[in-house]
Design a protein around this motif. Structure first.
Motif, PDB file in Angstrom:
ATOM      1  N   VAL A 161       2.153  -2.124  -0.082  1.00 34.21           N
ATOM      2  CA  VAL A 161       1.682  -1.135  -1.285  1.00 34.21           C
ATOM      3  C   VAL A 161       1.338  -2.173  -2.262  1.00 34.21           C
ATOM      4  O   VAL A 161       2.341  -2.816  -2.981  1.00 34.21           O
ATOM      5  CB  VAL A 161       2.733  -0.153  -1.919  1.00 34.21           C
ATOM      6  N   ARG A 162      -0.065  -1.963  -3.009  1.00 37.45           N
ATOM      7  CA  ARG A 162      -0.497  -2.886  -4.123  1.00 37.45           C
ATOM      8  C   ARG A 162      -1.341  -2.130  -4.914  1.00 37.45           C
ATOM      9  O   ARG A 162      -1.842  -1.247  -4.541  1.00 37.45           O
ATOM     10  CB  ARG A 162      -1.371  -4.061  -3.244  1.00 37.45           C
ATOM     11  N   TYR A 187      -2.497   2.864  -7.048  1.00 37.07           N
ATOM     12  CA  TYR A 187      -2.396   2.141  -5.950  1.00 37.07           C
ATOM     13  C   TYR A 187      -2.813   3.182  -4.523  1.00 37.07           C
ATOM     14  O   TYR A 187      -2.268   2.927  -3.597  1.00 37.07           O
ATOM     15  CB  TYR A 187      -0.892   1.548  -5.573  1.00 37.07           C
ATOM     16  N   GLY A 188      -3.600   4.004  -4.958  1.00 41.16           N
ATOM     17  CA  GLY A 188      -4.375   5.157  -4.209  1.00 41.16           C
ATOM     18  C   GLY A 188      -5.268   4.347  -3.346  1.00 41.16           C
ATOM     19  O   GLY A 188      -5.668   3.427  -3.423  1.00 41.16           O
ATOM     20  N   PRO A 189      -6.092   5.386  -2.663  1.00 38.25           N
ATOM     21  CA  PRO A 189      -7.272   4.644  -1.907  1.00 38.25           C
ATOM     22  C   PRO A 189      -8.430   4.344  -2.484  1.00 38.25           C
ATOM     23  O   PRO A 189      -9.435   3.576  -1.855  1.00 38.25           O
ATOM     24  CB  PRO A 189      -7.568   5.923  -0.977  1.00 38.25           C
ATOM     25  N   TYR A 218      -5.579  -1.043  -0.589  1.00 40.49           N
ATOM     26  CA  TYR A 218      -4.860   0.105  -0.090  1.00 40.49           C
ATOM     27  C   TYR A 218      -3.812  -0.129   1.103  1.00 40.49           C
ATOM     28  O   TYR A 218      -4.443  -0.494   2.220  1.00 40.49           O
ATOM     29  CB  TYR A 218      -5.903   1.257   0.217  1.00 40.49           C
ATOM     30  N   TRP A 219      -2.748   0.459   1.016  1.00 40.28           N
ATOM     31  CA  TRP A 219      -1.594   0.184   1.969  1.00 40.28           C
ATOM     32  C   TRP A 219      -2.159   0.783   3.216  1.00 40.28           C
ATOM     33  O   TRP A 219      -1.341   0.459   4.380  1.00 40.28           O
ATOM     34  CB  TRP A 219      -0.319   0.364   1.277  1.00 40.28           C
ATOM     35  N   ARG A 220      -2.571   2.095   3.350  1.00 43.63           N
ATOM     36  CA  ARG A 220      -2.851   2.671   4.447  1.00 43.63           C
ATOM     37  C   ARG A 220      -3.888   2.068   5.248  1.00 43.63           C
ATOM     38  O   ARG A 220      -4.229   2.770   6.394  1.00 43.63           O
ATOM     39  CB  ARG A 220      -2.963   4.143   4.296  1.00 43.63           C
ATOM     40  N   PRO A 269      -8.663  10.600  -6.975  1.00 51.32           N
ATOM     41  CA  PRO A 269      -8.923   9.784  -5.739  1.00 51.32           C
ATOM     42  C   PRO A 269      -8.127   8.342  -5.785  1.00 51.32           C
ATOM     43  O   PRO A 269      -8.085   7.766  -4.691  1.00 51.32           O
ATOM     44  CB  PRO A 269     -10.356   9.443  -5.916  1.00 51.32           C
ATOM     45  N   GLY A 270      -7.437   7.907  -6.900  1.00 57.99           N
ATOM     46  CA  GLY A 270      -6.645   6.716  -7.163  1.00 57.99           C
ATOM     47  C   GLY A 270      -5.224   7.115  -7.135  1.00 57.99           C
ATOM     48  O   GLY A 270      -4.419   6.205  -6.987  1.00 57.99           O
TER      49      GLY A 270
END
Length: 605
Positions: A156-157, A271-273, A293-295, A117-118
């Motif tokens: 992206v963080r 840095y995933g969701p 999350y960057w998206r 998930p991450g």
């Protein structure tokens, strides 16, 4: 082991695919409906196949007749959606996962899946495994300068709010190559980056071929190569790393302490969701939304992943214990009529194989060293054992068409790169006996077992691991077939091994191992180098050959930017591997997932 280096794994979808579907999924509160979208990407990182996964997808009737007849839906019905709620996901393992949550160190599928998930990779890919601009970073190759420029997206963080930087991308290479880390993710392919080998050998304090043109806090990383490779256009190519590591968070941890540090084991950053809230080592991981999350905002509030054994998987499907759970292929007939469950599946890219160990991995030299006196260093013996396996009969009786025979180490899904005309070692005891007789393996009249050509006793130790309740009987059947040939084959330590113990024994080149079974998922570029090269720790047969090295180099050479040339060399390599039988492919299978009917939008297309 799924982005990261491609790793053999056989989960139904990659951890990359999991986070893609998670950011697109949500829950209907009044109807308990979940929306999930599954990416076509597979696991793009090198991992050892888990105990559960080998049985699930390492798995036809002769000529694939029954396998070809299987038809599964690749989508579930689409329904209205609403954000929120918790997704429950089954981690099917018969051994606890080790809990290493850093891509540069993790090398087993259970760890990769538990971090899914991450754990997002840098790049996205299309249906043909080509790297696209849709991921957290973009890639630009410069043929004139022999460089690759990687540029991070500005938003992206990390899950603690810190920006992902060029230093984070560079630091991942330091972790991989530092001699104190000793990670199996470091391979000879990375030594195409200038200065990588020198840093790995302790001859340099930094990697000369890695440049940060905007400085450590910038967004660009430039890799200087000795030579650009055609595989670099594809995800999972092995020639550059496809993850970043949080330098600000890990910099004070000594390299030799990383794998045991709380930053890696208990409180990892991604840095995933999703961000990890809690983990019970070996048992579960709990997640909540990554607010940075960057998206954008993921639909689910939480994701709960927990371990379940394969023997309990069918009951869990029938009882709707999880929203998402993989189907154990032998158990599909038991669950296929379960109400309020959608079964989504397709043929897996994974293949299982038998590897005949003829050498060892030399950690100091960083390469495989073949032993000319190894008991398995005789092609007649290896081929006889392959001819002695009644694989088609087993697949038909136990797997009912869910598992099927494969002929090549390059899966058919890679199209023209896979040699469709390559034969298989079909069950043929007469042929096997003839090979052994001709090679001088005479039978000892007192025991009935064959002796080595030098007259010494021949006992072959087989290393397999528990994958479900049937694994012991499955391999006992094969040992009985080999006994008919006069070959004394026995389980290493008397029985199938616990998965983590098997991993440690294989990685350490346990000298007691003669033959082992495993599976690879070669998602990404079709090049087999990362699995079978001289400097590849995942070459579990530990064979070394000038011909093999030459063919692999040609497959990955500049000349192979010409697709026809690369196809030709791929076919030559497959034929050479068939003729030498250091590694023999056995099966592939359907990868099927049971998805609660409240789930909508799930698609494999």
């Amino acid at each position: 082991m799924v982005q990261r280096q491609k790793r053999p794994i056989q989960i139904q979808w990659s951890e990359w695919a999991l986070f893609i579907f998670l950011i697109k999924c949500c829950w209907i509160f009044d109807e308990r409906r979940i929306f999930m979208k599954m990416s076509k990407s597979k696991l793009l990182s090198m991992v050892l196949v888990s105990s559960t996964m080998l049985t699930i997808t390492a798995c036809g009737k002769k000529n694939n007749d029954s396998a070809m007849s299987k038809q599964f839906k690749q989508t579930v019905p689409h329904k209205a959606i609403k954000s929120g709620g918790t997704l429950t996901y089954a981690l099917e393992n018969d051994s606890p996962f080790t809990g290493i949550f850093l891509a540069e160190l993790a090398d087993t599928s259970p760890d990769a899946e538990a971090a899914a998930p991450g754990d997002e990779g840098l790049f996205a890919m299309d249906d043909h495994y080509r790297i696209t601009d849709q991921g957290a970073a973009t890639l630009k190759l410069n043929h004139k300068n022999q460089t690759a420029e990687i540029t991070l997206k500005p938003k992206v963080r990390w899950s603690d709010g810190h920006p992902v930087t060029a230093k984070d991308m560079e630091y991942a290479y330091e972790i991989l190559a530092n001699p104190k880390v000793k990670t199996t993710q470091y391979t000879g392919s990375l030594e195409n980056i200038k200065g990588m080998a020198e840093y790995h050998q302790g001859k340099a304090k930094k990697i000369s071929g890695i440049e940060m043109p905007q400085g450590p806090t910038g967004k660009k990383l430039v890799l200087h190569f000795k030579e650009l490779k055609p595989a670099m256009l594809n995800a999972g190519n092995g020639f550059f790393w496809e993850h970043a590591a949080p330098y600000h968070y890990l910099k004070d941890v000594p390299f030799d302490k990383l794998v045991s540090s709380p930053q890696v084991r208990k409180h990892p950053l991604f840095y995933g969701p999703y961000k990890m809230d809690h983990t019970v080592q070996g048992q579960s991981t709990s997640w909540s939304r990554n607010p940075y999350y960057w998206r954008g905002r993921p639909h689910f509030d939480h994701v709960e992943m927990s371990t379940i054994s394969t023997k309990n998987a069918s009951a869990a499907i029938k009882n709707k214990k999880f929203d998402v759970i993989d189907v154990v292929n032998q158990q599909y007939d038991q669950v296929k009529n379960t109400k309020d469950v959608n079964f989504v599946g397709k043929k897996s890219l994974m293949y299982s194989f038998l590897a005949f160990k003829v050498g060892k991995w030399d950690q100091k030299l960083g390469k495989n060293v073949q032993d000319p006196h190894s008991k398995m260093n005789n092609p007649a013996l290896r081929k006889a054992m392959a001819y002695g396996m009644n694989i088609d009969q087993v697949n038909q009786r136990l797997f009912h068409g869910m598992r099927y025979r494969v002929n090549s180490l390059i899966p058919a899904q890679f199209g023209k790169y896979s040699d469709k005309k390559l034969p298989v070692y079909s069950y043929n005891l007469a042929k096997a006996n003839k090979l052994l007789d001709k090679a001088g393996y005479k039978k000892d009249r007192s025991t009935g077992y064959r002796l080595q050509p030098n007259g010494k006793k021949l006992t072959i130790n087989l290393a397999v691991h528990y994958s479900d309740t049937n694994v012991e009987s499955l391999w006992t059947n094969y040992m009985q077939q080999w006994k008919k040939l006069g070959l004394h084959v026995r389980f290493l330590n008397g029985r199938p091994m616990e998965f983590n113990n098997w991993v440690n024994a294989v990685k350490s080149s346990d000298p007691k191992i003669d033959v082992l079974a495993n599976a690879w998922d070669p998602s990404g570029d079709p090049s087999p180098t990362i699995f079978y090269g001289e400097k590849m720790p995942y070459n579990f047969a530990r064979f070394v050959s000038p011909t093999n090295t030459k063919l692999l180099e040609e497959i990955d050479s500049k000349k192979s930017f010409d697709e026809n040339y690369r196809v030709k060399k791929m076919h030559e390599w497959q034929r050479w591997m068939y003729n030498n039988a250091y590694v023999v492919p056995t099966n592939s299978s359907y990868a099927v997932t049971a998805v609660n009917s409240k789930v909508t939008g799930w698609s494999l297309k």
